[in-house]
Design a protein around this motif. Sequence first.
Motif, PDB file in Angstrom:
ATOM      1  N   UNK A  39       5.492  33.657  33.582  1.00  0.00           N
ATOM      2  CA  UNK A  39       6.786  33.770  33.852  1.00  0.00           C
ATOM      3  C   UNK A  39       7.884  33.744  32.250  1.00  0.00           C
ATOM      4  N   UNK A  40       7.011  33.496  31.358  1.00  0.00           N
ATOM      5  CA  UNK A  40       7.600  34.098  29.849  1.00  0.00           C
ATOM      6  C   UNK A  40       6.821  34.483  28.786  1.00  0.00           C
ATOM      7  N   UNK A  41       7.815  35.464  28.305  1.00  0.00           N
ATOM      8  CA  UNK A  41       6.336  36.890  27.765  1.00  0.00           C
ATOM      9  C   UNK A  41       7.271  35.878  26.281  1.00  0.00           C
ATOM     10  N   UNK A  42       6.930  36.309  24.890  1.00  0.00           N
ATOM     11  CA  UNK A  42       7.171  36.336  23.623  1.00  0.00           C
ATOM     12  C   UNK A  42       6.450  38.094  23.100  1.00  0.00           C
ATOM     13  N   UNK A  43       7.395  38.833  22.633  1.00  0.00           N
ATOM     14  CA  UNK A  43       6.663  39.547  21.992  1.00  0.00           C
ATOM     15  C   UNK A  43       7.607  39.586  20.460  1.00  0.00           C
ATOM     16  N   UNK A  44       5.789  39.761  19.430  1.00  0.00           N
ATOM     17  CA  UNK A  44       5.937  39.339  18.060  1.00  0.00           C
ATOM     18  C   UNK A  44       6.847  40.867  17.188  1.00  0.00           C
ATOM     19  N   UNK A  45       7.508  40.955  16.606  1.00  0.00           N
ATOM     20  CA  UNK A  45       8.323  41.887  15.836  1.00  0.00           C
ATOM     21  C   UNK A  45       7.920  42.937  16.625  1.00  0.00           C
ATOM     22  N   UNK A  46       9.585  42.526  17.020  1.00  0.00           N
ATOM     23  CA  UNK A  46       9.321  43.830  18.822  1.00  0.00           C
ATOM     24  C   UNK A  46      10.354  45.013  18.296  1.00  0.00           C
ATOM     25  N   UNK A  47      10.656  45.038  16.760  1.00  0.00           N
ATOM     26  CA  UNK A  47      11.330  46.595  16.006  1.00  0.00           C
ATOM     27  C   UNK A  47      12.094  46.525  16.828  1.00  0.00           C
ATOM     28  N   UNK A  48      12.114  48.058  17.995  1.00  0.00           N
ATOM     29  CA  UNK A  48      13.124  48.402  18.534  1.00  0.00           C
ATOM     30  C   UNK A  48      13.441  47.782  19.521  1.00  0.00           C
ATOM     31  N   UNK A  49      12.625  46.812  19.934  1.00  0.00           N
ATOM     32  CA  UNK A  49      12.049  46.684  21.486  1.00  0.00           C
ATOM     33  C   UNK A  49      11.111  46.944  22.764  1.00  0.00           C
ATOM     34  N   UNK A  51       8.134  47.312  23.619  1.00  0.00           N
ATOM     35  CA  UNK A  51       7.590  46.157  24.477  1.00  0.00           C
ATOM     36  C   UNK A  51       8.282  45.099  25.400  1.00  0.00           C
ATOM     37  N   UNK A  52       8.799  44.856  24.889  1.00  0.00           N
ATOM     38  CA  UNK A  52       9.938  43.719  25.447  1.00  0.00           C
ATOM     39  C   UNK A  52      10.679  44.654  26.663  1.00  0.00           C
ATOM     40  N   UNK A  53      11.283  45.735  26.494  1.00  0.00           N
ATOM     41  CA  UNK A  53      12.482  46.206  27.777  1.00  0.00           C
ATOM     42  C   UNK A  53      10.721  46.975  28.637  1.00  0.00           C
ATOM     43  N   UNK A  54       9.418  48.026  28.553  1.00  0.00           N
ATOM     44  CA  UNK A  54       8.823  47.873  28.946  1.00  0.00           C
ATOM     45  C   UNK A  54       8.477  46.632  30.133  1.00  0.00           C
ATOM     46  N   UNK A  55       7.903  45.799  29.318  1.00  0.00           N
ATOM     47  CA  UNK A  55       7.790  44.507  30.082  1.00  0.00           C
ATOM     48  C   UNK A  55       8.492  43.820  31.069  1.00  0.00           C
ATOM     49  N   UNK A  56       9.760  43.991  30.516  1.00  0.00           N
ATOM     50  CA  UNK A  56      11.099  43.599  31.428  1.00  0.00           C
ATOM     51  C   UNK A  56      11.249  44.270  32.665  1.00  0.00           C
ATOM     52  N   UNK A  57      10.446  45.951  32.590  1.00  0.00           N
ATOM     53  CA  UNK A  57      10.827  46.901  33.585  1.00  0.00           C
ATOM     54  C   UNK A  57       9.685  46.710  34.855  1.00  0.00           C
ATOM     55  N   UNK A  58       9.041  45.567  34.312  1.00  0.00           N
ATOM     56  CA  UNK A  58       7.954  45.291  35.657  1.00  0.00           C
ATOM     57  C   UNK A  58       7.477  43.812  35.494  1.00  0.00           C
ATOM     58  N   UNK A  59       8.451  43.007  35.671  1.00  0.00           N
ATOM     59  CA  UNK A  59       8.486  41.768  35.544  1.00  0.00           C
ATOM     60  C   UNK A  59       9.636  40.855  35.719  1.00  0.00           C
ATOM     61  N   UNK A  60      10.323  40.102  36.504  1.00  0.00           N
ATOM     62  CA  UNK A  60      10.995  39.317  36.744  1.00  0.00           C
ATOM     63  C   UNK A  60      11.378  37.699  35.115  1.00  0.00           C
ATOM     64  N   UNK A  61       9.608  38.059  34.864  1.00  0.00           N
ATOM     65  CA  UNK A  61       9.905  37.073  33.344  1.00  0.00           C
ATOM     66  C   UNK A  61      11.313  36.965  32.295  1.00  0.00           C
ATOM     67  N   UNK A  62      11.277  35.928  31.243  1.00  0.00           N
ATOM     68  CA  UNK A  62      12.108  36.052  31.077  1.00  0.00           C
ATOM     69  C   UNK A  62      11.597  35.987  29.188  1.00  0.00           C
ATOM     70  N   UNK A  63      12.039  37.263  28.564  1.00  0.00           N
ATOM     71  CA  UNK A  63      11.603  37.685  27.486  1.00  0.00           C
ATOM     72  C   UNK A  63      11.899  37.644  25.789  1.00  0.00           C
ATOM     73  N   UNK A  64      10.821  36.979  25.258  1.00  0.00           N
ATOM     74  CA  UNK A  64      12.122  36.995  24.146  1.00  0.00           C
ATOM     75  C   UNK A  64      11.326  37.589  22.806  1.00  0.00           C
ATOM     76  N   UNK A  65      11.813  37.957  22.284  1.00  0.00           N
ATOM     77  CA  UNK A  65      11.099  39.054  21.252  1.00  0.00           C
ATOM     78  C   UNK A  65      11.944  38.459  19.824  1.00  0.00           C
ATOM     79  N   UNK A  66      11.223  38.405  18.621  1.00  0.00           N
ATOM     80  CA  UNK A  66      11.155  37.845  17.332  1.00  0.00           C
ATOM     81  C   UNK A  66      11.417  39.136  16.891  1.00  0.00           C
ATOM     82  N   UNK A  67      12.042  39.558  15.540  1.00  0.00           N
ATOM     83  CA  UNK A  67      12.584  40.815  14.576  1.00  0.00           C
ATOM     84  C   UNK A  67      12.493  39.513  13.225  1.00  0.00           C
TER      85      UNK A  67
END
Length: 239
Positions: A39-49, A51-67
């Motif tokens: 339901x809640x995902x964190x991508x540490x060091x997202x860079x271009x984003x 991994x966060x984008x790939x996760x968002x495509x497959x889930x309705x979870x909120x995805x936080x990304x730190x960079x």
Amino acid sequence: MANSYFQFKQFRVEQDKCAMKVCTDSCVFGAYVNVAQAKRILDIGTGTGLLALMAAQRTNATVDAVEINPDAQIQAKENFSNSPWAAQLQLHAESLQQFAKHSQQHYDLILSNPPFFLSSLKSDNTAKNMAKHTGELLFEDILVFTKQHLIQQGKLCLLLPPPEAAYFAKLASAYKIHLSETVEVYTRIGGKCIRHIQTYAFELSGEPIVKKLFIKDENDVDYTTGFKELLRAYYLFID
């Protein structure tokens, strides 16, 4: 010269401002990680984003990304805004250490393709050094954050080269964070293992499961069935 963008089936990753471009092993990692129950995902060091984008495509979870890198922050924010999942994605333009000081959020899943060359010589490219070498982000920082912000049944997933993966697993055990699965990623059948996809949990459940994934066949020409099935939802050339 690398393209200024990488086009996936459902989104585009602009990458002209980032030292680290979209690469095959990161795509394998993003596609492999199980996000179904999160339901809640964190991508540490997202860079271009990516991994966060790939996760968002497959889930309705909120995805936080730190960079931490300013150019990557701009790039990730643009990629998030231009994607179909802008409402799910939130960029935190700061270091993990800074984020940890004020974040009260707990996560079901933490992802990271962290800086990993512990002992390699650094290049003259400062941005690439920051992206590829431990320095601004230490393995211990990831473990401390995970200890404080991952829910008890949550998972920590990393992409690392084999030597750094072995080091991280040993370090994690001291924090009582246990390796539950490793996927060894090979360039081809009979080829070199280039990365480990590691899954960690708080609960110790016996010996870690070990799987193998081969990107190409033994002739290094065609992609394997396993690779194509994994990336089918993302890569344009896989029908």
